[in-house]
Design an enzyme around this catalytic site. Sequence first.
Site, PDB file in Angstrom:
ATOM      1  NE  ARG A  11      -2.413   1.383   3.501  1.00  0.00           N
ATOM      2  CZ  ARG A  11      -3.099   1.851   4.542  1.00  0.00           C
ATOM      3  NH1 ARG A  11      -4.419   1.909   4.498  1.00  0.00           N
ATOM      4  NH2 ARG A  11      -2.495   2.243   5.647  1.00  0.00           N
ATOM      5  CG  HIS A  71     -11.215   3.033   0.815  1.00  0.00           C
ATOM      6  ND1 HIS A  71     -10.634   2.282   1.823  1.00  0.00           N
ATOM      7  CD2 HIS A  71     -10.444   2.849  -0.282  1.00  0.00           C
ATOM      8  CE1 HIS A  71      -9.555   1.697   1.342  1.00  0.00           C
ATOM      9  NE2 HIS A  71      -9.418   2.020   0.079  1.00  0.00           N
ATOM     10  CG  HIS A 106     -11.881  -1.911  -0.698  1.00  0.00           C
ATOM     11  ND1 HIS A 106     -11.303  -0.680  -0.842  1.00  0.00           N
ATOM     12  CD2 HIS A 106     -11.666  -2.555  -1.869  1.00  0.00           C
ATOM     13  CE1 HIS A 106     -10.769  -0.575  -2.046  1.00  0.00           C
ATOM     14  NE2 HIS A 106     -10.977  -1.697  -2.694  1.00  0.00           N
ATOM     15  CD  GLU A 161      -7.703  -6.234   0.006  1.00  0.00           C
ATOM     16  OE1 GLU A 161      -8.130  -5.071   0.186  1.00  0.00           O
ATOM     17  OE2 GLU A 161      -6.948  -6.551  -0.928  1.00  0.00           O
ATOM     18  CG  HIS A 211     -11.045  -7.645  -1.433  1.00  0.00           C
ATOM     19  ND1 HIS A 211     -10.566  -8.170  -2.602  1.00  0.00           N
ATOM     20  CD2 HIS A 211     -10.682  -6.322  -1.435  1.00  0.00           C
ATOM     21  CE1 HIS A 211      -9.916  -7.229  -3.276  1.00  0.00           C
ATOM     22  NE2 HIS A 211      -9.975  -6.093  -2.598  1.00  0.00           N
ATOM     23  CG  ASP A 235      -8.317  -4.972  -6.419  1.00  0.00           C
ATOM     24  OD1 ASP A 235      -8.189  -3.746  -6.407  1.00  0.00           O
ATOM     25  OD2 ASP A 235      -8.305  -5.650  -5.373  1.00  0.00           O
TER      26      ASP A 235
HETATM   27 ZN   LIG Z   1      -9.784  -2.438  -4.413  1.00  0.00          ZN
END
Ligand SMILES: [Zn+2]
Length: 455
Positions: free
Chosen positions: A87, A212, A238, A241, A275, A326
């Site tokens: 990330r 998000h 999301h 995940e 996810h 993704d």
């Molecule tokens: Zn994503």
Amino acid sequence: MKNQVYWKFGKILQRDGWSDEQFITTDSTGVITNISKRLECDVDHKVNGMLIPGFQNAHSHSFQYAMAGLAECIGQGKEHDDFWSWRESMYHLALKINPEQLQVLATQLYSEMLDHGITQVAEFHYLHHDKDGKQFQNLAEMGERLIAAASAVGMGITLIPIFYSKGGFGRGPGPEQRRFICATVNDYKKLCEVSQLSCAHYKRAKLGLGVHSLRAASEDQIRDIVDMNTDGRPIHLHIAEQQKEVTDCLEYYSKRPVRWLIDNFDVNSNFHLVHATHMDTSEVNQLAATGAGVVLCPSTEGNLGDGLFPLKTFAEAGGSYSIGSDSHIGLSPLEELRWLDYGQRLIEKKRNILCRDQGLESGELLFHQTYKTGTRAMGKTGTENYFEVGSELTGVVIKDELPLLQATSSKKILSTLIYSYGKEALKGTLVAGAWHNSVETAAFKNLLGELKNRF
Ligand SMILES: [Zn+2]
């Protein structure tokens, strides 16, 4: 251009199965005006191939394509690599890309998706502001670039402006997230209003809503956004995940993420949870019962070391699922479908575990399920059949001259395609009765040179 264009296909796939030797008539805009077994006039386009509907890519962050393959080593000073260190690289890239570059990048990406048979993409779009984190004069500047890219190549796009206001549960955002942030839900509403106007300029664009993740918004903010949805749009987020998200959520809300969402919101078929990797059995069963879709992205989830979604249990409970590329580490929907299944086979040490009825083909099951839920994730109402009078002639043609496919009975075509082939089995992609041509790569090569990130 002729008023009527006459096509002949070796086979076409409809929702209830394959039909041999079909004739399709389109008008001059590529809209289907007739589908029949016979035709009384000459054919304009005899296509030796099998027509199936285009794949639905229900989760995309276009800009991340520029870093595909770049985060495959352990960074300096790190003991190991994981989602969170990946990330950091992604944030670094996100801070570099200007609107023109995003358009070039997305044009290349969408063109490649069409090469792979994808005809509709849901853009989970949170790169809203300029490099300093200030709003552009046009609030939807970046989203508009994505729509322009889709329009340039004929890709259908569901633009999902994403609400993002926090850097973690109960924490303010970090400076590296400055391009993503909507300070208030009101700001987000304005962004959606302008984005809706941008969508109106392209007939294959639609607007969705999204948050998000649970860590990026407060409960009140999520509620306000869900309440905004008075017209049944898809809502994407999301969730769960990474295991760390579960731990953080347990600490903050005293509940696991999916459990917390179900207990606090009227989760329904408008919801598409991306996810949802880490759930306990009661979460899996209850999520399936809500009618919400789950968007699974096996190549990215594998690349990031997320874990494996409990698809067997979810599918047995009647859950709906779609696929997405993704981060675009992989672009082949055939590979996504194959790995969706192989991940489960590897857990169970059994085969064809998604099929509950004898004789049901895994390939057919995967294709129909992900198409159906994928179109829902796009905010499309869907049609009774895959190809219908009144809809555009858009789909993928599979080569019928490949020996394996040529010798295969209709029942086993989708399994042969999904488990044995890649892009080489595709003759081409049709968008509104026109063959897709790959875009020139010069602009994209220049962009990669400008970014100077691929060393
Ligand atoms: Zn994503």
